[in-house]
Design a protein around this motif. Structure first.
Motif, PDB file in Angstrom:
ATOM      1  N   TYR A  67       0.823  -1.216   0.000  1.00 45.03           N
ATOM      2  CA  TYR A  67       0.000   0.000   0.000  1.00 45.03           C
ATOM      3  C   TYR A  67       0.858   1.267   0.000  1.00 45.03           C
ATOM      4  CZ  TYR A  67      -4.190  -2.782   0.421  1.00 45.03           C
ATOM      5  OH  TYR A  67      -5.199  -3.661   0.161  1.00 45.03           O
ATOM      6  N   LEU A  68       1.978   1.230   0.679  1.00 46.60           N
ATOM      7  CA  LEU A  68       2.850   2.411   0.672  1.00 46.60           C
ATOM      8  C   LEU A  68       3.339   2.705  -0.746  1.00 46.60           C
ATOM      9  CD1 LEU A  68       4.955   1.913   3.954  1.00 46.60           C
ATOM     10  CD2 LEU A  68       3.396   3.817   3.462  1.00 46.60           C
ATOM     11  N   GLU A  69       3.719   1.648  -1.441  1.00 46.17           N
ATOM     12  CA  GLU A  69       4.224   1.863  -2.804  1.00 46.17           C
ATOM     13  C   GLU A  69       3.118   2.339  -3.744  1.00 46.17           C
ATOM     14  OE1 GLU A  69       6.558  -1.454  -4.267  1.00 46.17           O
ATOM     15  OE2 GLU A  69       7.750  -1.358  -2.412  1.00 46.17           O
ATOM     16  N   THR A  70       1.951   1.715  -3.610  1.00 45.09           N
ATOM     17  CA  THR A  70       0.818   2.133  -4.447  1.00 45.09           C
ATOM     18  C   THR A  70       0.504   3.605  -4.198  1.00 45.09           C
ATOM     19  OG1 THR A  70      -0.074  -0.067  -4.128  1.00 45.09           O
ATOM     20  CG2 THR A  70      -1.562   1.579  -5.064  1.00 45.09           C
ATOM     21  N   TRP A  71       0.444   3.928  -2.929  1.00 44.52           N
ATOM     22  CA  TRP A  71       0.124   5.303  -2.543  1.00 44.52           C
ATOM     23  C   TRP A  71       1.175   6.279  -3.098  1.00 44.52           C
ATOM     24  CZ3 TRP A  71       3.462   7.969   0.783  1.00 44.52           C
ATOM     25  CH2 TRP A  71       3.030   9.246   1.171  1.00 44.52           C
ATOM     26  N   ALA A  72       2.470   5.932  -2.916  1.00 39.88           N
ATOM     27  CA  ALA A  72       3.530   6.844  -3.352  1.00 39.88           C
ATOM     28  C   ALA A  72       3.464   7.058  -4.864  1.00 39.88           C
ATOM     29  CB  ALA A  72       4.895   6.296  -2.942  1.00 39.88           C
ATOM     30  N   GLY A  73       3.179   5.982  -5.598  1.00 38.91           N
ATOM     31  CA  GLY A  73       3.041   6.104  -7.046  1.00 38.91           C
ATOM     32  C   GLY A  73       1.926   7.083  -7.406  1.00 38.91           C
ATOM     33  N   ASN A  74       0.812   6.985  -6.676  1.00 41.17           N
ATOM     34  CA  ASN A  74      -0.319   7.869  -6.962  1.00 41.17           C
ATOM     35  C   ASN A  74      -0.050   9.312  -6.555  1.00 41.17           C
ATOM     36  OD1 ASN A  74      -1.921   5.959  -8.217  1.00 41.17           O
ATOM     37  ND2 ASN A  74      -2.719   5.196  -6.257  1.00 41.17           N
ATOM     38  N   VAL A  75       0.697   9.493  -5.478  1.00 41.59           N
ATOM     39  CA  VAL A  75       1.076  10.863  -5.088  1.00 41.59           C
ATOM     40  C   VAL A  75       1.882  11.494  -6.218  1.00 41.59           C
ATOM     41  CG1 VAL A  75       2.459  12.271  -3.502  1.00 41.59           C
ATOM     42  CG2 VAL A  75       1.092  10.372  -2.607  1.00 41.59           C
ATOM     43  N   GLU A  76       2.836  10.720  -6.734  1.00 38.29           N
ATOM     44  CA  GLU A  76       3.706  11.277  -7.770  1.00 38.29           C
ATOM     45  C   GLU A  76       2.943  11.531  -9.064  1.00 38.29           C
ATOM     46  OE1 GLU A  76       7.079   8.629  -7.407  1.00 38.29           O
ATOM     47  OE2 GLU A  76       7.454   9.606  -5.460  1.00 38.29           O
ATOM     48  N   ARG A  77       2.042  10.644  -9.406  1.00 37.98           N
ATOM     49  CA  ARG A  77       1.216  10.863 -10.603  1.00 37.98           C
ATOM     50  C   ARG A  77       0.400  12.153 -10.498  1.00 37.98           C
ATOM     51  NH1 ARG A  77       1.546   5.622 -11.578  1.00 37.98           N
ATOM     52  NH2 ARG A  77       0.230   4.979  -9.844  1.00 37.98           N
ATOM     53  N   ALA A  78       0.035  12.510  -9.266  1.00 35.51           N
ATOM     54  CA  ALA A  78      -0.751  13.744  -9.073  1.00 35.51           C
ATOM     55  C   ALA A  78       0.171  14.957  -8.903  1.00 35.51           C
ATOM     56  CB  ALA A  78      -1.663  13.597  -7.864  1.00 35.51           C
ATOM     57  N   GLY A  79       1.451  14.762  -9.169  1.00 38.34           N
ATOM     58  CA  GLY A  79       2.378  15.891  -9.138  1.00 38.34           C
ATOM     59  C   GLY A  79       2.992  16.161  -7.778  1.00 38.34           C
ATOM     60  N   GLY A  80       2.766  15.284  -6.814  1.00 38.57           N
ATOM     61  CA  GLY A  80       3.349  15.466  -5.483  1.00 38.57           C
ATOM     62  C   GLY A  80       4.663  14.728  -5.328  1.00 38.57           C
ATOM     63  N   GLN A  81       5.280  14.951  -4.178  1.00 40.80           N
ATOM     64  CA  GLN A  81       6.554  14.283  -3.904  1.00 40.80           C
ATOM     65  C   GLN A  81       6.492  13.604  -2.555  1.00 40.80           C
ATOM     66  OE1 GLN A  81      10.524  16.043  -3.998  1.00 40.80           O
ATOM     67  NE2 GLN A  81       9.700  17.507  -5.466  1.00 40.80           N
ATOM     68  N   VAL A  82       7.044  12.399  -2.476  1.00 42.35           N
ATOM     69  CA  VAL A  82       7.095  11.687  -1.201  1.00 42.35           C
ATOM     70  C   VAL A  82       8.530  11.690  -0.692  1.00 42.35           C
ATOM     71  CG1 VAL A  82       6.701   9.491  -0.031  1.00 42.35           C
ATOM     72  CG2 VAL A  82       5.184  10.199  -1.904  1.00 42.35           C
ATOM     73  N   HIS A  83       8.714  12.066   0.546  1.00 42.01           N
ATOM     74  CA  HIS A  83      10.044  12.050   1.166  1.00 42.01           C
ATOM     75  C   HIS A  83      10.055  10.938   2.208  1.00 42.01           C
ATOM     76  CE1 HIS A  83      10.842  16.165  -0.483  1.00 42.01           C
ATOM     77  NE2 HIS A  83       9.505  16.189  -0.428  1.00 42.01           N
ATOM     78  N   TRP A  84      10.727   9.849   1.919  1.00 40.48           N
ATOM     79  CA  TRP A  84      10.759   8.702   2.825  1.00 40.48           C
ATOM     80  C   TRP A  84      11.765   9.002   3.928  1.00 40.48           C
ATOM     81  CZ3 TRP A  84       7.671   4.372   1.511  1.00 40.48           C
ATOM     82  CH2 TRP A  84       7.099   4.412   0.220  1.00 40.48           C
ATOM     83  N   CYS A  85      11.316   9.111   5.152  1.00 43.65           N
ATOM     84  CA  CYS A  85      12.214   9.497   6.243  1.00 43.65           C
ATOM     85  C   CYS A  85      12.242   8.412   7.316  1.00 43.65           C
ATOM     86  CB  CYS A  85      11.753  10.814   6.862  1.00 43.65           C
ATOM     87  SG  CYS A  85      11.800  12.168   5.682  1.00 43.65           S
ATOM     88  N   ALA A  86      13.411   7.804   7.476  1.00 44.77           N
ATOM     89  CA  ALA A  86      13.535   6.722   8.449  1.00 44.77           C
ATOM     90  C   ALA A  86      13.524   7.264   9.871  1.00 44.77           C
ATOM     91  CB  ALA A  86      14.819   5.937   8.192  1.00 44.77           C
ATOM     92  N   THR A  87      14.096   8.455  10.073  1.00 50.01           N
ATOM     93  CA  THR A  87      14.218   8.981  11.436  1.00 50.01           C
ATOM     94  C   THR A  87      13.636  10.388  11.521  1.00 50.01           C
ATOM     95  OG1 THR A  87      16.320  10.062  10.997  1.00 50.01           O
ATOM     96  CG2 THR A  87      16.413   7.750  11.708  1.00 50.01           C
ATOM     97  N   ALA A  88      13.510  10.851  12.758  1.00 49.43           N
ATOM     98  CA  ALA A  88      13.043  12.219  12.982  1.00 49.43           C
ATOM     99  C   ALA A  88      14.035  13.215  12.385  1.00 49.43           C
ATOM    100  CB  ALA A  88      12.860  12.463  14.480  1.00 49.43           C
ATOM    101  N   ASP A  89      15.316  12.917  12.470  1.00 56.48           N
ATOM    102  CA  ASP A  89      16.332  13.806  11.889  1.00 56.48           C
ATOM    103  C   ASP A  89      16.136  13.957  10.392  1.00 56.48           C
ATOM    104  OD1 ASP A  89      17.816  14.750  13.973  1.00 56.48           O
ATOM    105  OD2 ASP A  89      19.152  12.994  14.046  1.00 56.48           O
ATOM    106  N   ASP A  90      15.918  12.823   9.732  1.00 55.01           N
ATOM    107  CA  ASP A  90      15.693  12.861   8.284  1.00 55.01           C
ATOM    108  C   ASP A  90      14.502  13.757   7.959  1.00 55.01           C
ATOM    109  OD1 ASP A  90      17.666  10.988   8.215  1.00 55.01           O
ATOM    110  OD2 ASP A  90      16.359   9.292   7.710  1.00 55.01           O
ATOM    111  N   ALA A  91      13.454  13.610   8.765  1.00 54.48           N
ATOM    112  CA  ALA A  91      12.226  14.353   8.485  1.00 54.48           C
ATOM    113  C   ALA A  91      12.432  15.851   8.700  1.00 54.48           C
ATOM    114  CB  ALA A  91      11.102  13.835   9.373  1.00 54.48           C
TER     115      ALA A  91
END
Ligand code: SF4
Lengths: 477, 254
Positions: A67-91
């Motif tokens: 579901y995460l991958e499906t969702w991320a694909g759809n975010v990008e298709r709608a012109g958005g960007q997903v930032h995958w953040c493993a830690t609070a620092d990354d975020a």
């Protein structure tokens, strides 16, 4: 966010002595409980809806990668960007990078517990960017520089006087005869101040109540409408969301929303429910030019496949804390980190370590009220017990407790010896209390006797009496 | 099919053994009146909750194993406590997740285990108990009995059958703050919780407070007596068995 969870006991002590806090807790608790009860009563299929909610979440968690991958694909298709953040620092770094790239000076913010988890306000301020909270509760807490004490009603711990005092101190242009009697007076004043900030903001940050895989949307609910202005007026919209916010379909989201509003505030539906999908398209009346989702893990994926996985079903409705008798006595700040109450007692040790937050899952009577109201049926007491087991395995349980347990265990495992010891114990205590049937003081029982008497035993144990009765009966027959 | 005279093992509980044996004898009387053959296995101490809830699974498992031994051969196991009853019914099997054999035995035991009052009504089909009583009582719904075992209407029905008037608290279902080791680990919070509870008890105007769990009763009685309250506190079994003459109320001298 800095944690004071190790000092839970001292925090609780202060909270119990805090007259203002106690007043606020007494006022608010019945309000939340009563409204939820009414809402549940009004929806006969609520129990079934809870099962549906639990199942939707379980299914999603079992297939989270998909579901995460499906969702991320759809975010990008709608012109958005997903930032995958493993830690609070990354975020934090990802949020700051976006703000700096677009030259943001002020950032408006909707209510988001993830932003507390990231302590994003402090981070932005350190880099010369001004965050402006637009949720009324968060706004006043920002004025007072206090953390939220509740996950849906952040200023739960404040009384009307506190609001008025903070406004008068911060809004220096206020006329002295301006009245603050009702919530509306407060709202009007905050709105007047916030209007200009909404228009000036370069970036709007919101949380997400749900992420929807099939459409790539994020959903927020508010009762003030501030979230809408936060995410539609600025050029850039940043969504802060953790991985467990995922649901597969729009229909699933609708079911979850029905559960959420009733469990949280007793509403059939929140006043504003806003779906955001990607960037503004040609012909759209509004919407951001950039749409980013900061997707935070921060220890959550490590809960998958463990005895704590069920906790990831949580939809942050706050019903568990609204009904928790311990929260009702100490309030939210005593828990010492972002998430208070029963859900915090399970989640906080995962996120900041059980060595830091060990008190939280211990400070429960296991009364089970939380589990009985949780819309997704999370077995919260069971998971608090799992934390106690982990503590015990890692020898984090206080040594006095371990010694007592071991001593008691030694006897309890040997019924003969146990009989002997209890006979003496019951006899001595019974004798001590023979005049009043209770003791007001007893060495080593100061915790008990500080606020209550200790009723004393009848004197003889059940098994001693039972044995002599059996002997007598045998003698008689 | 319900046997005419089922063999019932009484799980006395450590608190009743140590503190208030009369509750055990009241349970025996009630069960016998309902037509059960009652036995009290000698090799019992405690259901293991102090260890289980402190994260010490080893002691809890050891105690669990001896419970399986001692209580294996009966038609029913009856417990005058919702808390210990809940432990045996819902938690004991989970202690043996890694041992299918013990797990199966624990599940079989769990199915046959009942809290005293709900056993009398729901399993033995009792509508009334013998005797009569007068006065007003308020009933505290102990947490595990209520939420794990569904004990709510049963004790009230039997009490009303005796002729007692029930004066409900505003919130009889809220926890009294006992919580086993909780009350000594977090005494300040526990005291505040029990003080809220006793305020509710006092406001009910009832002469007597009843409940089905001795731990909660000791906690509430301790607080009521500290406040100088005249409310009498008893285990529900004492009243149902007509044994209030046998022992003074909890926290009072005879
Ligand atoms: S644990 Fe359950 S009741 Fe508590 S906030 Fe989460 S969903 Fe709501």
């Amino acid at each position: 966010m800095f944690s004071t969870s190790p000092a839970f006991k001292e925090n609780a002590h202060k909270a119990i002595a805090d007259v203002g806090l106690q007043k606020a807790l007494t006022r608010t608790k019945p309000h939340f409980q009563g409204r939820r009860a009414k809402a549940v009563e009004g929806l006969p299929e609520f129990e079934r809806l809870r099962d549906i909610g639990r199942d939707i979440k379980n299914h999603t968690l079992a297939n989270l990668d998909f579901y995460l991958e499906t969702w991320a694909g759809n975010v990008e298709r709608a012109g958005g960007q997903v930032h995958w953040c493993a830690t609070a620092d990354d975020a934090r770094a990802a949020v700051l990078a976006i703000c700096e790239r677009v030259g943001a000076k002020t950032v408006t913010k909707g209510k988001s517990m993830i932003s507390e988890e990231l302590a994003i306000n402090e981070h932005l301020e350190q880099h010369g960017i001004t965050p402006v909270e637009t949720d009324l509760g968060e706004y006043i807490l920002q004025l007072r520089r206090e953390p939220p004490s509740h996950i849906i009603a952040p200023a739960f711990h404040l009384n009307r006087e506190d609001w008025e005092e903070s406004f008068r101190r911060a809004h220096t242009d206020l006329a002295p005869d301006r009245v603050f009697r009702e919530r509306r007076d407060i709202l009007t004043e905050a709105r007047a101040k916030l209007r200009a900030r909404f228009l000036a903001a370069d970036v709007g940050i919101t949380g997400a109540n749900f992420l929807i895989a099939e459409t790539g949307s994020s959903v927020i609910v508010t009762n003030e409408g501030n979230g809408d202005l936060t995410q539609t007026l600025p050029r850039v919209h940043i969504v802060l969301a953790s991985i467990e916010k995922m649901v597969p379909t729009l229909e699933d989201a609708t079911n979850m929303l029905r559960l959420l509003a009733r469990s949280a505030t007793g509403q059939d539906f929140s006043v504003y429910t806003t779906f955001s999908t990607g960037v503004r398209r040609e012909g759209d009346l509004d919407g951001p030019e950039e749409y980013h989702v900061i997707l935070l893990d921060n220890g959550r994926s490590a809960m998958l496949g463990t005895e704590f996985q069920d906790m990831l079903r949580c939809i942050r409705c706050a019903a568990c804390m609204n009904h928790c008798p311990v929260y009702g006595v100490v309030g939210g700040h005593a828990y010492g980190w972002v998430y208070p109450g029963p859900m915090g007692a399970v989640l906080t040790p995962t996120l900041i370590g059980v060595d830091q937050a060990g008190n939280l899952p211990n400070a429960s009577t296991f009364c089970g009220k939380c589990e009985s109201v949780c819309p997704v049926k999370i077995p919260l007491p069971k998971m608090m017990r799992h934390w106690r087991e982990r503590e015990f395995e890692r020898h984090l349980t206080p040594s006095a407790v371990r010694t007592n347990l071991a001593l008691w265990g030694f006897f309890a495992r040997r019924p003969g010896l146990y009989r002997f010891a209890t006979r003496i114990g019951a006899g001595v205590l019974g004798w001590l209390g023979r005049k009043r049937g209770r003791l007001s003081r007893l060495p080593f029982a100061g915790g008990w006797t500080a606020g209550r008497d200790l009723p004393t035993p009848e004197g003889k144990t059940f098994f001693a009496r039972y044995a002599s009765e059996q002997r007598r009966q045998r003698g008689a027959s | 099919m319900l046997q005419a005279s089922p063999r019932v093992a009484l799980f006395v509980t450590c608190l009743v053994d140590l503190h208030r044996p009369t509750v055990g004898f009241a349970a025996i009387r009630l069960l016998e009146q309902a037509g059960c053959q009652v036995e009290v296995p000698r090799a019992q101490t405690c259901c293991g909750q102090p260890a289980y809830n402190s994260g010490d699974r080893e002691i809890a498992r050891d105690l669990g194993r001896s419970i399986l031994e001692a209580f294996g051969g009966y038609d029913y196991v009856v417990v005058p406590s919702g808390s210990c009853g809940g432990m045996l019914r819902h938690h004991l099997p989970t202690l043996f997740d890694d041992d299918p054999n013990l797990r199966a035995r624990a599940e079989a035991l769990a199915e046959r285990t009942h809290e005293l009052v709900s056993f009398l009504t729901d399993v033995m089909g009792l509508e009334r108990v013998a005797g009569a009583a007068s006065g007003s009582v308020t009933y505290h719904d102990s947490c595990s009995g209520l939420r794990e075992l569904g004990v709510k209407a049963q004790p009230r029905r039997l009490l009303e059958g005796l002729g007692l008037t029930i004066k409900e608290m505003a919130d009889p279902e809220v926890c009294c703050g006992f919580g086993g080791t909780f009350c000594v680990k977090y005494p300040e919070i526990s005291t505040r919780m029990v003080a809220d509870k006793t305020a509710d008890i006092t406001a009910s105007g009832a002469e007597t407070l009843l409940a089905g769990d001795l731990g909660c009763l000791l906690n509430m009685a301790g607080r009521l007596k500290r406040e100088g309250s005249a409310v009498k506190v008893r285990h529900v079994a004492e009243v149902l068995a007509g044994m209030t003459g046998a022992v003074p109320p909890i926290g009072e001298a005879g």
